[in-house]
Write a protein that holds these residues in place. Sequence first.
Motif, PDB file in Angstrom:
ATOM      1  N   VAL A  26       0.875  -1.438   0.383  1.00 24.10           N
ATOM      2  CA  VAL A  26       0.006   0.519  -0.038  1.00 24.10           C
ATOM      3  C   VAL A  26       0.659   1.322   0.586  1.00 24.10           C
ATOM      4  CG1 VAL A  26      -1.667   1.389   1.396  1.00 24.10           C
ATOM      5  CG2 VAL A  26      -2.171  -1.089   0.947  1.00 24.10           C
ATOM      6  N   GLU A  27       2.040   1.538   0.720  1.00 22.45           N
ATOM      7  CA  GLU A  27       2.844   1.951   1.282  1.00 22.45           C
ATOM      8  C   GLU A  27       2.821   3.206  -0.347  1.00 22.45           C
ATOM      9  OE1 GLU A  27       5.635   4.146   4.119  1.00 22.45           O
ATOM     10  OE2 GLU A  27       6.633   2.506   3.439  1.00 22.45           O
ATOM     11  N   GLU A  28       3.755   2.109  -0.903  1.00 20.47           N
ATOM     12  CA  GLU A  28       4.611   2.376  -2.175  1.00 20.47           C
ATOM     13  C   GLU A  28       4.111   2.703  -3.139  1.00 20.47           C
ATOM     14  OE1 GLU A  28       7.946   2.081  -5.102  1.00 20.47           O
ATOM     15  OE2 GLU A  28       7.742   1.831  -2.799  1.00 20.47           O
ATOM     16  N   GLU A  29       2.220   1.990  -3.261  1.00 18.36           N
ATOM     17  CA  GLU A  29       1.352   1.953  -4.537  1.00 18.36           C
ATOM     18  C   GLU A  29       0.896   3.519  -4.390  1.00 18.36           C
ATOM     19  OE1 GLU A  29      -0.931  -0.795  -6.251  1.00 18.36           O
ATOM     20  OE2 GLU A  29       1.074  -2.148  -6.067  1.00 18.36           O
ATOM     21  N   ASN A  30       0.159   3.886  -2.953  1.00 21.53           N
ATOM     22  CA  ASN A  30      -0.129   5.098  -2.802  1.00 21.53           C
ATOM     23  C   ASN A  30       0.226   6.323  -2.952  1.00 21.53           C
ATOM     24  OD1 ASN A  30      -2.638   5.471  -0.940  1.00 21.53           O
ATOM     25  ND2 ASN A  30      -0.861   6.183   0.357  1.00 21.53           N
ATOM     26  N   SER A  31       1.749   6.574  -3.575  1.00 19.03           N
ATOM     27  CA  SER A  31       1.994   6.922  -3.783  1.00 19.03           C
ATOM     28  C   SER A  31       2.486   7.638  -5.336  1.00 19.03           C
ATOM     29  CB  SER A  31       3.315   7.191  -3.073  1.00 19.03           C
ATOM     30  OG  SER A  31       4.688   6.255  -3.295  1.00 19.03           O
ATOM     31  N   ASP A  32       2.169   6.545  -5.933  1.00 13.14           N
ATOM     32  CA  ASP A  32       2.790   6.218  -7.584  1.00 13.14           C
ATOM     33  C   ASP A  32       1.079   6.456  -8.244  1.00 13.14           C
ATOM     34  OD1 ASP A  32       2.651   5.417  -9.824  1.00 13.14           O
ATOM     35  OD2 ASP A  32       3.969   3.435  -9.499  1.00 13.14           O
ATOM     36  N   THR A  33       1.483   7.653  -8.659  1.00 11.25           N
ATOM     37  CA  THR A  33       0.278   7.748  -9.115  1.00 11.25           C
ATOM     38  C   THR A  33      -0.809   6.836 -10.642  1.00 11.25           C
ATOM     39  OG1 THR A  33       1.321   9.301 -10.832  1.00 11.25           O
ATOM     40  CG2 THR A  33       0.168  10.123  -9.598  1.00 11.25           C
ATOM     41  N   ASN A  34      -0.066   5.801 -10.367  1.00 14.64           N
ATOM     42  CA  ASN A  34      -0.027   5.164 -11.355  1.00 14.64           C
ATOM     43  C   ASN A  34      -0.041   3.737 -11.628  1.00 14.64           C
ATOM     44  OD1 ASN A  34      -0.380   4.440 -14.777  1.00 14.64           O
ATOM     45  ND2 ASN A  34       1.941   3.916 -14.680  1.00 14.64           N
ATOM     46  N   SER A  35      -0.464   3.171  -9.651  1.00 13.50           N
ATOM     47  CA  SER A  35      -0.526   2.181  -9.227  1.00 13.50           C
ATOM     48  C   SER A  35      -1.397   1.462  -9.745  1.00 13.50           C
ATOM     49  CB  SER A  35       0.010   2.260  -8.304  1.00 13.50           C
ATOM     50  OG  SER A  35      -1.156   3.331  -7.163  1.00 13.50           O
ATOM     51  N   VAL A  36      -1.854   0.460  -9.148  1.00  9.92           N
ATOM     52  CA  VAL A  36      -2.772  -0.977  -9.362  1.00  9.92           C
ATOM     53  C   VAL A  36      -3.451  -0.224  -8.541  1.00  9.92           C
ATOM     54  CG1 VAL A  36      -3.216  -2.712  -9.255  1.00  9.92           C
ATOM     55  CG2 VAL A  36      -1.378  -2.624 -10.004  1.00  9.92           C
ATOM     56  N   LEU A  37      -2.942   0.068  -7.414  1.00 13.90           N
ATOM     57  CA  LEU A  37      -4.049   0.993  -5.723  1.00 13.90           C
ATOM     58  C   LEU A  37      -5.155   1.827  -6.777  1.00 13.90           C
ATOM     59  CD1 LEU A  37      -5.512   1.040  -3.194  1.00 13.90           C
ATOM     60  CD2 LEU A  37      -2.693   1.965  -2.594  1.00 13.90           C
ATOM     61  N   ASN A  38      -4.099   3.260  -7.144  1.00 17.36           N
ATOM     62  CA  ASN A  38      -4.892   3.877  -7.508  1.00 17.36           C
ATOM     63  C   ASN A  38      -6.021   3.685  -9.139  1.00 17.36           C
ATOM     64  OD1 ASN A  38      -3.841   6.095  -5.710  1.00 17.36           O
ATOM     65  ND2 ASN A  38      -1.924   5.956  -6.312  1.00 17.36           N
ATOM     66  N   HIS A  39      -5.278   2.855  -9.558  1.00 11.25           N
ATOM     67  CA  HIS A  39      -5.982   2.710 -11.151  1.00 11.25           C
ATOM     68  C   HIS A  39      -7.376   2.428 -10.012  1.00 11.25           C
ATOM     69  CE1 HIS A  39      -7.933   0.072 -13.581  1.00 11.25           C
ATOM     70  NE2 HIS A  39      -7.661   1.070 -14.898  1.00 11.25           N
ATOM     71  N   PHE A  40      -7.464   1.179  -9.015  1.00 12.74           N
ATOM     72  CA  PHE A  40      -9.022   0.710  -8.549  1.00 12.74           C
ATOM     73  C   PHE A  40      -9.628   1.625  -8.287  1.00 12.74           C
ATOM     74  CE2 PHE A  40     -11.019  -0.794  -4.914  1.00 12.74           C
ATOM     75  CZ  PHE A  40     -11.300  -1.713  -5.318  1.00 12.74           C
ATOM     76  N   ARG A  41      -8.753   2.980  -7.026  1.00 17.69           N
ATOM     77  CA  ARG A  41      -9.754   3.958  -7.268  1.00 17.69           C
ATOM     78  C   ARG A  41      -9.998   4.754  -8.007  1.00 17.69           C
ATOM     79  NH1 ARG A  41      -4.465   5.128  -3.142  1.00 17.69           N
ATOM     80  NH2 ARG A  41      -5.705   4.968  -1.086  1.00 17.69           N
ATOM     81  N   LYS A  42      -9.882   4.913  -9.159  1.00 15.12           N
ATOM     82  CA  LYS A  42     -10.077   5.532 -10.331  1.00 15.12           C
ATOM     83  C   LYS A  42     -11.405   4.932 -10.739  1.00 15.12           C
ATOM     84  CE  LYS A  42      -5.630   7.682 -11.678  1.00 15.12           C
ATOM     85  NZ  LYS A  42      -4.971   7.466 -12.821  1.00 15.12           N
ATOM     86  N   MET A  43     -11.398   3.512 -10.762  1.00 20.00           N
ATOM     87  CA  MET A  43     -12.389   2.857 -11.265  1.00 20.00           C
ATOM     88  C   MET A  43     -13.619   2.416 -10.448  1.00 20.00           C
ATOM     89  SD  MET A  43     -13.188   1.050 -14.161  1.00 20.00           S
ATOM     90  CE  MET A  43     -14.172   0.254 -14.365  1.00 20.00           C
ATOM     91  N   THR A  44     -13.479   3.004  -9.327  1.00 21.96           N
ATOM     92  CA  THR A  44     -14.372   2.763  -8.279  1.00 21.96           C
ATOM     93  C   THR A  44     -15.654   4.334  -8.333  1.00 21.96           C
ATOM     94  OG1 THR A  44     -13.656   3.995  -5.696  1.00 21.96           O
ATOM     95  CG2 THR A  44     -13.928   1.287  -6.838  1.00 21.96           C
ATOM     96  N   GLU A  45     -14.285   5.523  -8.328  1.00 28.67           N
ATOM     97  CA  GLU A  45     -15.046   6.548  -8.726  1.00 28.67           C
ATOM     98  C   GLU A  45     -15.867   6.623 -10.263  1.00 28.67           C
ATOM     99  OE1 GLU A  45     -14.061  11.088  -9.063  1.00 28.67           O
ATOM    100  OE2 GLU A  45     -11.859   9.993  -9.156  1.00 28.67           O
ATOM    101  N   LEU A  46     -15.376   6.029 -11.032  1.00 35.04           N
ATOM    102  CA  LEU A  46     -16.167   5.948 -12.443  1.00 35.04           C
ATOM    103  C   LEU A  46     -17.636   5.627 -12.335  1.00 35.04           C
ATOM    104  CD1 LEU A  46     -15.517   6.651 -15.597  1.00 35.04           C
ATOM    105  CD2 LEU A  46     -15.024   4.677 -15.864  1.00 35.04           C
TER     106      LEU A  46
END
Length: 580
Positions: free
Chosen positions: A474-494
């Motif tokens: 989580v810590e690594e991916e949270n700060s990476d705008t192109n991470s799997v984690l942040n893509h997931f957040r974009k999908m739930t918002e969408l």
Amino acid sequence: MSRSLIKVMICSFCLIALSCKEESKEKSNPPVENAKWWKEAIVYQIYPRSFKDSDGDGVGDLKGIIQKLDYIKSLGVTAVWLNPIYTSPNADNGYDVSNYRDIMEEFGTMADFDSLLSGMHQRDIKLVMDIVVNHSSDEHEWFKQSRSSRDNPYRDYYHWWPAEKGEPPYRYSLFDAKGDAWQYDSITDAYYLHYFAKQQPDLNWSNPKVRQEVYDIMKFWADKGVDGFRLDAFQFAAKDTTYPKFPDGFEKDFIQYYAMQDGLHDYLKEMNEEVFSKYDVMSVAEGAGRNFKDAHKLVDQDRNELNMAYAFEGVDVPKYEGYDLKTMKDVFTKWDQEFADDGWLSIFLSNHDQARMVSRWGNDSKAFRSPSTKLLNTFILSMRGTPYCYYGDELGMTNIDFDSISQYQDIAAINGYQKALSEGEDMALFMEKLNFGSRDNGRTPMQWDNSEHAGFTNATPWLPVNDNHVDINVEEENSDTNSVLNHFRKMTELRKKNPVLVYGSYELVAPEHPTIYAYTRNLDDTKVLVLLNFSKENSEIQLDEQWSNHSILINNYSDLDFIDNSIKLKPYQAVILNID
């Protein structure tokens, strides 16, 4: 003008169009007929033993989940399905319940549960609980009484076969090392029935006292404010107690003989009347029966039984030998078409009974793990039905590599190994398959950071942490705008901003394409196209002219090759287009 410059111009235009379109949608989304909160829910499944340890015993607990509520909220999910947290001797990691009204000591206290539920509701997150009532633990007081004597008032809470009648008719046990679902008990010289492990005796649902006990348990939790129930293994609850002989080899298709027996729908209608109709709760049973007719009887609106079907045919597509994309398309398409007019589905690719999603459906190599996980999350969150997202899949957590049976904790793996050994199977091949498909793969601790035990615990974890937590956390991916984690957040918002992704009709596009899964979602005047390249190679698809004027809603790459009516997708590229 160069192609690269054209791409840049197209992407810039798409971002502007998307911004305007989202503002418009927020203002003018029309009401949807038969809208329900549980249809619009995005469910995040938490396996509590493996999420976060707060007290240093190596086992996840309720306070650990409480500590991570803000993280859960940040994912954009709207509900949490919590695997069993009741008092249990843990023969099957909580799916053997010895007290349905108390919390397992390893997980905390009832006060901790109340705090967790309150914290979720403060964040507008609903809580769905597992109800495990096809069977109980053999340490439950009901079973202790039942086995104590043949005339005990609790005797008929379970299924017994007196030894003087001879050997009981053979029944298959899913978890038993011998494969026999009848266990001899010397106290009363009789056998009891267990479709799962011998520590999990099956309850006798034909006894109205058993049913009332269960309804009272469910009311206990609903009165606390719980928002839904998942009925574990409930399609097996009704039994034909004449115990007819089954044909040889029935184990290979045991669902046909165990699921949806006479009486089950009566029990569910009664449960609905006693519990579901009195609370605004979501209801879903594990399994959807033997066929579509069974599934419709469970979930069609006029049946007054359950809200949605949790069908396994889709999640069972990937095998050790791999899987065929056409089969995946066929399975998910036929289920969607079958429930287009009535009933509702769950959409999922993984859970606590499966190995990790990206290791089964995608490509967990270093080169392709990230795009293929994003693709899979795009699929789950763009299909019609209520999406169930399993903890760690928002990061792209992968299978763990065990090389010895001593490393496994799962009773199904351990007993399966003993059964294979006793039957003379090729044990090297058995271990390869177990390493690929074991449930322990999906139960390794959540990877929070790159510390020794991934931030899950400061003790020895109950199950080993995957070594790749150094990079996947989580810590690594949270700060990476192109991470799997942040893509997931974009999908739930969408999904939340676009009702077409919840309620829109589904239509398969280019069904014979060997590597691209494409489909449209349509609702009123809104139409979107989902393009998923299930390949590590570039793949091209020809589209109708209507898509030449489009905007990009989401893309797991930074660009898109769209020339005339042809789209070339990069390896595991996932794109959702909106027609303008």
